[in-house]
Write an enzyme that holds these catalytic residues in place. Structure first.
Site, PDB file in Angstrom:
ATOM      1  N   ASN A  14       0.885  -1.294  -0.021  1.00  0.00           N
ATOM      2  CA  ASN A  14       0.061   0.001  -0.083  1.00  0.00           C
ATOM      3  C   ASN A  14       0.955   1.212  -0.037  1.00  0.00           C
ATOM      4  O   ASN A  14       1.546   1.658   0.896  1.00  0.00           O
ATOM      5  CB  ASN A  14      -0.885  -0.022   1.324  1.00  0.00           C
ATOM      6  CG  ASN A  14      -1.804   1.360   1.378  1.00  0.00           C
ATOM      7  OD1 ASN A  14      -1.807   2.036   0.397  1.00  0.00           O
ATOM      8  ND2 ASN A  14      -2.303   1.410   2.684  1.00  0.00           N
ATOM      9  N   TRP A  15       0.923   1.831  -1.020  1.00  0.00           N
ATOM     10  CA  TRP A  15       1.912   3.088  -1.044  1.00  0.00           C
ATOM     11  C   TRP A  15       1.210   4.302  -0.613  1.00  0.00           C
ATOM     12  O   TRP A  15       2.094   5.477  -0.385  1.00  0.00           O
ATOM     13  CB  TRP A  15       1.964   3.474  -2.700  1.00  0.00           C
ATOM     14  CG  TRP A  15       2.701   2.463  -3.355  1.00  0.00           C
ATOM     15  CD1 TRP A  15       3.310   1.017  -3.101  1.00  0.00           C
ATOM     16  CD2 TRP A  15       3.167   2.422  -4.959  1.00  0.00           C
ATOM     17  NE1 TRP A  15       3.958   0.321  -4.029  1.00  0.00           N
ATOM     18  CE2 TRP A  15       3.736   1.224  -5.488  1.00  0.00           C
ATOM     19  CE3 TRP A  15       2.759   3.261  -6.096  1.00  0.00           C
ATOM     20  CZ2 TRP A  15       4.156   0.939  -6.573  1.00  0.00           C
ATOM     21  CZ3 TRP A  15       3.422   2.909  -7.297  1.00  0.00           C
ATOM     22  CH2 TRP A  15       3.857   1.872  -7.590  1.00  0.00           C
ATOM     23  N   LYS A  16       0.212   4.233  -0.013  1.00  0.00           N
ATOM     24  CA  LYS A  16      -0.566   5.441   0.433  1.00  0.00           C
ATOM     25  C   LYS A  16      -0.559   6.542  -0.219  1.00  0.00           C
ATOM     26  O   LYS A  16      -0.466   6.554  -1.450  1.00  0.00           O
ATOM     27  CB  LYS A  16      -0.129   5.608   2.089  1.00  0.00           C
ATOM     28  CG  LYS A  16      -0.134   4.221   2.789  1.00  0.00           C
ATOM     29  CD  LYS A  16       0.092   4.216   4.321  1.00  0.00           C
ATOM     30  CE  LYS A  16      -0.031   2.959   4.821  1.00  0.00           C
ATOM     31  NZ  LYS A  16       0.022   3.085   6.390  1.00  0.00           N
ATOM     32  N   HIS A  76      -9.534   1.010   5.212  1.00  0.00           N
ATOM     33  CA  HIS A  76      -8.203   1.052   5.716  1.00  0.00           C
ATOM     34  C   HIS A  76      -8.234   2.005   6.839  1.00  0.00           C
ATOM     35  O   HIS A  76      -9.249   2.871   7.107  1.00  0.00           O
ATOM     36  CB  HIS A  76      -7.152   1.822   4.590  1.00  0.00           C
ATOM     37  CG  HIS A  76      -5.507   1.547   5.491  1.00  0.00           C
ATOM     38  ND1 HIS A  76      -5.363   2.636   6.067  1.00  0.00           N
ATOM     39  CD2 HIS A  76      -4.871   0.762   5.124  1.00  0.00           C
ATOM     40  CE1 HIS A  76      -4.049   2.200   6.416  1.00  0.00           C
ATOM     41  NE2 HIS A  76      -3.890   1.224   5.693  1.00  0.00           N
ATOM     42  N   GLU A  78      -6.810   4.274   8.172  1.00  0.00           N
ATOM     43  CA  GLU A  78      -6.545   5.656   7.835  1.00  0.00           C
ATOM     44  C   GLU A  78      -7.774   6.618   7.231  1.00  0.00           C
ATOM     45  O   GLU A  78      -8.059   7.626   7.640  1.00  0.00           O
ATOM     46  CB  GLU A  78      -5.366   5.974   6.890  1.00  0.00           C
ATOM     47  CG  GLU A  78      -4.050   5.815   7.847  1.00  0.00           C
ATOM     48  CD  GLU A  78      -2.949   5.056   7.001  1.00  0.00           C
ATOM     49  OE1 GLU A  78      -2.812   5.360   5.771  1.00  0.00           O
ATOM     50  OE2 GLU A  78      -1.935   4.657   7.621  1.00  0.00           O
ATOM     51  N   GLU A 109      -4.947  -5.123  10.320  1.00  0.00           N
ATOM     52  CA  GLU A 109      -4.101  -4.013  10.656  1.00  0.00           C
ATOM     53  C   GLU A 109      -4.343  -3.571  12.013  1.00  0.00           C
ATOM     54  O   GLU A 109      -5.064  -2.474  12.223  1.00  0.00           O
ATOM     55  CB  GLU A 109      -4.092  -3.072   9.646  1.00  0.00           C
ATOM     56  CG  GLU A 109      -3.739  -3.660   8.209  1.00  0.00           C
ATOM     57  CD  GLU A 109      -3.212  -2.733   7.235  1.00  0.00           C
ATOM     58  OE1 GLU A 109      -2.189  -2.853   6.568  1.00  0.00           O
ATOM     59  OE2 GLU A 109      -3.945  -1.565   7.067  1.00  0.00           O
ATOM     60  N   GLY A 115       2.927   1.879  10.910  1.00  0.00           N
ATOM     61  CA  GLY A 115       3.941   3.077  10.674  1.00  0.00           C
ATOM     62  C   GLY A 115       4.451   3.503  11.913  1.00  0.00           C
ATOM     63  O   GLY A 115       5.123   4.419  11.966  1.00  0.00           O
ATOM     64  N   SER A 156       3.799  -2.409  10.092  1.00  0.00           N
ATOM     65  CA  SER A 156       5.276  -2.396  10.424  1.00  0.00           C
ATOM     66  C   SER A 156       5.887  -3.763   9.794  1.00  0.00           C
ATOM     67  O   SER A 156       6.828  -4.091  10.420  1.00  0.00           O
ATOM     68  CB  SER A 156       5.730  -2.341  11.850  1.00  0.00           C
ATOM     69  OG  SER A 156       5.325  -0.856  12.023  1.00  0.00           O
ATOM     70  N   GLY A 193       3.157  -1.181   4.290  1.00  0.00           N
ATOM     71  CA  GLY A 193       2.850   0.223   4.051  1.00  0.00           C
ATOM     72  C   GLY A 193       4.334   0.637   3.604  1.00  0.00           C
ATOM     73  O   GLY A 193       4.989   0.782   2.413  1.00  0.00           O
ATOM     74  N   GLY A 194       5.097   1.288   4.580  1.00  0.00           N
ATOM     75  CA  GLY A 194       6.346   1.946   4.340  1.00  0.00           C
ATOM     76  C   GLY A 194       7.218   1.057   3.755  1.00  0.00           C
ATOM     77  O   GLY A 194       7.988   1.551   2.698  1.00  0.00           O
TER      78      GLY A 194
END
Ligand SMILES: O=C(CO)COP(=O)(O)O
Length: 271
Positions: free
Chosen positions: A18-20, A110, A112, A182, A188, A228, A249-250
């Site tokens: 997920n590049w967000k 998600h 977020e 998640e 993150g 993470s 993610g990251g």
């Protein structure tokens, strides 16, 4: 594909990035190409471990062009979709558009989106229904915040989100959903749920699905862990028999690291 028996896995594992809100379309193209080359060099078997990316909407047309032009086996999806199909919904994106751009998947709910945009389980349900109308596989995200975890309420909280977001769907529809667990406190933050935590929740999710929709349906659903994930911890996390992949993610913004995560079988911890 979800019911395929695959080595030690009952379901085809899915490693999803997920590049967000990172990577403009030019950066996205470079990232995808590097990822594809790295996986190709490593002779990645996409039939054995599926690899998906979730770029920002503005990148998807470019991603489609590269995937089609270079005949890549990486699949992709949107990070969100509207629960409506078309009309006066400024800023929203229809599942129909994602389908036309060759998307396989779409993220729904998600954390977020749930926290920043206040999305409810009812809205997630409507988005899942919209995804199905446009032949997209919804990846439903669920997971508790730190307060519920500390109070020992994490399983109840997460299952309530799951039930609320799937309410009223037919068993065969639920069998086509991917669920991503998640825990919000692990996103993150560098804080990672332990492999036992991931397995505990994946097992609880599958048992709940079996109760509501039957064992056969529950056995089809892939349950991912997100929060993470790195190449250094993915092997331990995916050891859990109900954990069928990772939503990253990251670490998905680094093509070598993400490719390494996709090669998680090399890091599987087998004690
Ligand atoms: O939210 C996530 C993926 O959807 C997890 O993000 P991180 O891997 O950066 O913790």
């Amino acid at each position: 594909m979800t019911s395929q028996t695959n080595g030690q896995f009952d379901r085809t594992p899915l490693i999803a990035g997920n590049w967000k809100m990172n990577m403009d379309h030019q950066q996205g193209v470079a990232l995808l190409q590097k990822l594809a080359w790295t996986l190709q060099d490593a002779k990645h078997d996409f039939g054995r471990v599926e690899v998906a990316v979730f770029p920002p909407f503005t990148d998807i047309r470019s991603v489609q062009t590269i995937v089609d032009g270079d005949d890549l086996k990486v699949v992709y999806g949107g990070q969100d979709l509207s629960d409506q199909d078309s009309g006066a919904y400024t800023g929203d994106i229809s599942g129909e558009f994602l389908n036309k751009l060759g998307c396989t998947y779409v993220l729904v709910g998600h954390s977020e989106r749930r926290t920043i945009h206040g999305e409810s389980d009812q809205q997630c349900l409507a988005k899942i229904q919209a995804a199905f109308r446009h032949d997209l596989v919804p990846v439903l995200c669920v997971g508790e915040g730190l307060e519920s975890r500390k109070a020992g309420e994490h399983v109840n909280f997460t299952l309530a989100q799951l039930r609320g977001s799937l309410e009223g769907l037919a068993a065969e529809e639920v069998g086509n959903v991917v669920v991503a667990y998640e825990p919000v406190w692990a996103i993150g933050t560098g804080e990672v749920a332990g492999p036992e935590d991931a397995q505990e929740m994946a097992d609880a999710i599958r048992k709940d699905l079996a109760e509501q929709y039957g064992q056969e349906t529950a056995d089809k659903v892939r349950v991912l862990y997100g929060g993470s994930v790195k190449s250094g911890n993915v092997g331990a996390i995916l050891k859990g028999k109900d954990v069928d992949g990772a939503l990253v993610g990251g670490a998905s913004l680094d093509p070598e690291e993400f490719a390494n995560i996709a090669k998680f079988e090399q890091h599987l911890v087998t004690d």
